[in-house]
Write a protein that holds these residues in place. Structure first.
Motif, PDB file in Angstrom:
ATOM      1  N   ILE A  28       0.540  -0.811   0.236  1.00  0.00           N
ATOM      2  CA  ILE A  28      -0.394   0.020  -0.033  1.00  0.00           C
ATOM      3  C   ILE A  28       1.005   1.359  -0.313  1.00  0.00           C
ATOM      4  N   LYS A  29       0.600   2.145  -0.788  1.00  0.00           N
ATOM      5  CA  LYS A  29       1.199   3.523  -0.778  1.00  0.00           C
ATOM      6  C   LYS A  29       0.214   4.292  -0.056  1.00  0.00           C
ATOM      7  N   PHE A  30       0.799   4.423   1.243  1.00  0.00           N
ATOM      8  CA  PHE A  30       0.279   6.036   2.073  1.00  0.00           C
ATOM      9  C   PHE A  30       0.361   6.920   1.853  1.00  0.00           C
ATOM     10  N   GLY A  31      -0.395   7.670   1.233  1.00  0.00           N
ATOM     11  CA  GLY A  31      -0.044   9.595   1.761  1.00  0.00           C
ATOM     12  C   GLY A  31      -0.460  10.460   2.603  1.00  0.00           C
ATOM     13  N   TYR A  32       0.340  11.351   3.470  1.00  0.00           N
ATOM     14  CA  TYR A  32      -0.088  11.529   4.310  1.00  0.00           C
ATOM     15  C   TYR A  32       0.295  12.977   4.385  1.00  0.00           C
ATOM     16  N   ALA A  33      -0.049  14.439   4.914  1.00  0.00           N
ATOM     17  CA  ALA A  33       0.046  15.483   5.251  1.00  0.00           C
ATOM     18  C   ALA A  33       0.706  15.978   6.059  1.00  0.00           C
ATOM     19  N   LYS A  34       1.551  16.992   5.708  1.00  0.00           N
ATOM     20  CA  LYS A  34       2.341  17.622   6.966  1.00  0.00           C
ATOM     21  C   LYS A  34       1.684  17.876   7.776  1.00  0.00           C
ATOM     22  N   CYS A  35       1.255  17.562   8.420  1.00  0.00           N
ATOM     23  CA  CYS A  35       0.590  18.293  10.238  1.00  0.00           C
ATOM     24  C   CYS A  35       0.542  17.709  11.436  1.00  0.00           C
ATOM     25  N   THR A  60       0.076  19.182   1.800  1.00  0.00           N
ATOM     26  CA  THR A  60      -0.915  19.845   2.012  1.00  0.00           C
ATOM     27  C   THR A  60      -1.919  18.679   1.881  1.00  0.00           C
ATOM     28  N   GLY A  61      -2.822  18.403   2.294  1.00  0.00           N
ATOM     29  CA  GLY A  61      -4.293  17.956   2.499  1.00  0.00           C
ATOM     30  C   GLY A  61      -4.851  17.881   1.007  1.00  0.00           C
ATOM     31  N   ASN A  62      -4.593  18.923  -0.217  1.00  0.00           N
ATOM     32  CA  ASN A  62      -5.018  18.901  -0.807  1.00  0.00           C
ATOM     33  C   ASN A  62      -4.339  18.002  -2.192  1.00  0.00           C
ATOM     34  N   ASP A  63      -2.636  18.251  -1.737  1.00  0.00           N
ATOM     35  CA  ASP A  63      -1.986  17.122  -2.459  1.00  0.00           C
ATOM     36  C   ASP A  63      -2.169  15.742  -2.100  1.00  0.00           C
ATOM     37  N   VAL A  64      -2.374  15.343  -1.444  1.00  0.00           N
ATOM     38  CA  VAL A  64      -2.656  14.269  -0.817  1.00  0.00           C
ATOM     39  C   VAL A  64      -3.830  13.163  -2.019  1.00  0.00           C
ATOM     40  N   MET A  65      -4.862  14.634  -1.542  1.00  0.00           N
ATOM     41  CA  MET A  65      -6.465  13.954  -2.559  1.00  0.00           C
ATOM     42  C   MET A  65      -6.258  13.871  -4.077  1.00  0.00           C
ATOM     43  N   THR A  66      -5.490  15.071  -4.378  1.00  0.00           N
ATOM     44  CA  THR A  66      -4.909  14.672  -6.218  1.00  0.00           C
ATOM     45  C   THR A  66      -3.870  13.696  -6.108  1.00  0.00           C
ATOM     46  N   ALA A  67      -3.011  13.170  -5.196  1.00  0.00           N
ATOM     47  CA  ALA A  67      -2.780  11.906  -5.455  1.00  0.00           C
ATOM     48  C   ALA A  67      -3.535  10.554  -5.100  1.00  0.00           C
ATOM     49  N   LEU A  68      -3.974  10.686  -4.732  1.00  0.00           N
ATOM     50  CA  LEU A  68      -4.799   9.686  -5.144  1.00  0.00           C
ATOM     51  C   LEU A  68      -5.659   9.145  -6.181  1.00  0.00           C
ATOM     52  N   VAL A  75      -3.974   4.887  -0.487  1.00  0.00           N
ATOM     53  CA  VAL A  75      -4.505   5.386   0.568  1.00  0.00           C
ATOM     54  C   VAL A  75      -4.281   6.621   1.218  1.00  0.00           C
ATOM     55  N   ALA A  76      -4.831   7.319   1.839  1.00  0.00           N
ATOM     56  CA  ALA A  76      -4.861   8.560   1.701  1.00  0.00           C
ATOM     57  C   ALA A  76      -4.961   9.394   3.362  1.00  0.00           C
ATOM     58  N   GLN A  77      -4.878   9.834   4.169  1.00  0.00           N
ATOM     59  CA  GLN A  77      -4.693  10.384   4.681  1.00  0.00           C
ATOM     60  C   GLN A  77      -6.044  12.262   4.276  1.00  0.00           C
ATOM     61  N   VAL A 223      -8.859   7.070   3.465  1.00  0.00           N
ATOM     62  CA  VAL A 223      -9.977   6.752   2.038  1.00  0.00           C
ATOM     63  C   VAL A 223      -9.135   6.932   1.207  1.00  0.00           C
ATOM     64  N   THR A 224      -9.714   5.751   0.818  1.00  0.00           N
ATOM     65  CA  THR A 224      -9.071   5.089  -0.391  1.00  0.00           C
ATOM     66  C   THR A 224     -10.123   5.861  -1.532  1.00  0.00           C
ATOM     67  N   ARG A 225     -10.169   4.679  -3.401  1.00  0.00           N
ATOM     68  CA  ARG A 225     -10.778   4.474  -4.064  1.00  0.00           C
ATOM     69  C   ARG A 225     -11.656   2.973  -4.026  1.00  0.00           C
ATOM     70  N   SER A 226     -12.748   2.758  -4.699  1.00  0.00           N
ATOM     71  CA  SER A 226     -13.253   0.995  -4.738  1.00  0.00           C
ATOM     72  C   SER A 226     -12.406   0.390  -6.006  1.00  0.00           C
ATOM     73  N   ASP A 227     -11.727   0.750  -6.563  1.00  0.00           N
ATOM     74  CA  ASP A 227     -10.793  -0.225  -7.462  1.00  0.00           C
ATOM     75  C   ASP A 227      -9.440  -0.760  -6.078  1.00  0.00           C
ATOM     76  N   VAL A 228      -9.387  -0.008  -5.706  1.00  0.00           N
ATOM     77  CA  VAL A 228      -7.654  -0.225  -4.248  1.00  0.00           C
ATOM     78  C   VAL A 228      -9.210  -1.574  -3.479  1.00  0.00           C
ATOM     79  N   VAL A 229      -9.905  -0.844  -3.007  1.00  0.00           N
ATOM     80  CA  VAL A 229     -11.014  -2.199  -1.862  1.00  0.00           C
ATOM     81  C   VAL A 229     -11.352  -3.241  -3.141  1.00  0.00           C
ATOM     82  N   LYS A 230     -12.228  -3.187  -4.045  1.00  0.00           N
ATOM     83  CA  LYS A 230     -11.869  -4.248  -5.029  1.00  0.00           C
ATOM     84  C   LYS A 230     -10.594  -5.155  -5.253  1.00  0.00           C
ATOM     85  N   ASN A 231      -9.242  -4.657  -5.521  1.00  0.00           N
ATOM     86  CA  ASN A 231      -7.787  -5.291  -5.756  1.00  0.00           C
ATOM     87  C   ASN A 231      -7.332  -5.107  -5.070  1.00  0.00           C
TER      88      ASN A 231
END
Length: 333
Positions: A28-35, A60-68, A75-77, A223-231
């Motif tokens: 799992i590649k897990f992204g998180y923000a600097k806080c 930032t969280g916006n950067d994390v969401m974009t990456a996800l 998976v992302a915080q 959070v994650t995406r539905s394709d990650v949950v499936k696969n």
């Protein structure tokens, strides 16, 4: 020679099961923000079991969401606000766990005659600025939980962020302290540990914790995406278990929490210690409150549609249930 070949064959046969196990271990590649909330997630690789986690830090969280959403991570915080925003835009996003809440502080300029937790004094100063034809400038990092907390708290007190004050967007929270020192804003709502840093270096003074609104103290969501949950369901489950393990460790070992913030942000341990007092490890997902946040965001024109049904539909409690052995009724549903 023959005996040597037999020994080699046996050695290879013995090694194969281990190689197979390593190959089968989900990643799992897990992204998180600097806080301050997010820094404990840097420990996920250490606490992960039966899953390999690569913890990746973003500004930032916006950067994390974009990456996800671009599938750079699995998976992302993010925050509840990011979650509602993504669903409003029709993006694929599945909430799987809470993480840490709190971490918001409203700070005002040292010279302003505004008293701690005294909204009347704040409104009096805003009215005075308006009478003088001067903008009363309030800042936050637009799109993060602190921005929403501020807007909700202001609205509850009858202050319209779009009419009564001038909003200033400072995307990177680490820049907040300098904006105050340069006199670019009168009030700022920041995230810990940067909010605590601002107070300790006396760049501004504390006004209030902006938790008196629909979002309460709710901040971070995994959070994650539905394709990650499936696969990669096993990988997602392992990630949730690791989040819970890290949360439990942070709640039980505040010195480690302080050290982790210090190591990741580079901020003084005294600042980190102050920040920890305003943070609340909590892996539950609060469905009703999440819906209320979505409704508040629509009222504040953050989003354009009613995402209530989408918020509920895309909160998957199964991984929390599996990790904790508890029903979702005990996990915030």
């Amino acid at each position: 020679m023959f005996r040597s070949l037999i020994k080699l064959s046996l050695a290879l046969a013995a090694a194969l099961p281990f190689a197979s196990q390593a190959a089968d271990e989900p990643t799992i590649k897990f992204g998180y923000a600097k806080c301050a909330h997010c820094t404990p997630l840097s420990l996920l690789p250490e606490y992960a079991q039966d899953v390999k986690i690569e913890a990746i830090q973003f500004n930032t969280g916006n950067d994390v969401m974009t990456a996800l959403l671009s599938k750079s991570i699995d998976v992302a915080q993010i925050t509840y606000l990011h979650y509602a925003t993504a669903l409003d835009r029709g993006f694929d996003m599945v909430a799987i766990s809470g993480q840490i809440n709190g971490g918001s502080q409203v700070l005002v300029g040292n010279s302003l005659p505004i008293q701690e937790n005294d909204w009347d004094s704040l409104k009096a100063v805003i009215a005075d600025y308006k009478a003088q034809g001067k903008p009363f400038r309030v800042a936050a990092s637009r799109g993060n939980a602190q921005d929403l907390h501020m807007r909700g708290a202001f609205a509850k007190q009858g202050i319209d962020v779009n009419k009564d004050v001038q909003f200033v967007n400072i995307p990177n929270p680490s820049d907040h302290v300098q904006a105050l020192r340069r006199g670019e804003v009168e009030l700022i709502t920041s995230v810990d540990p940067f909010a605590t840093q601002i107070r300790q270096v006396e760049a501004a003074k504390f006004f209030t914790y902006p938790y008196d609104q629909a979002a309460g103290k709710l901040t971070n969501l995994i959070v994650t995406r539905s394709d990650v949950v499936k696969n990669n369901a096993k990988g997602v489950e392992g990630a949730v278990k690791a989040v819970i393990a890290v949360n439990d460790k942070m709640a039980a070992d505040k010195p480690l929490f302080v050290e982790t913030i210090h190591n990741i942000t580079g901020l003084d341990e005294k600042i980190a210690a102050g920040a920890v007092e305003n943070l609340y490890p909590d892996y539950k997902m609060y469905r009703e409150s999440a819906v209320a946040i979505g409704q508040m965001m629509r009222e504040l024109n953050y989003i354009n549609s009613d995402v209530s049904a989408a918020i509920e539909k895309n909160m998957d409690y199964s991984f929390l249930e599996s990790a904790t052995g508890k029903p979702k009724s005990e996990l915030g549903d």
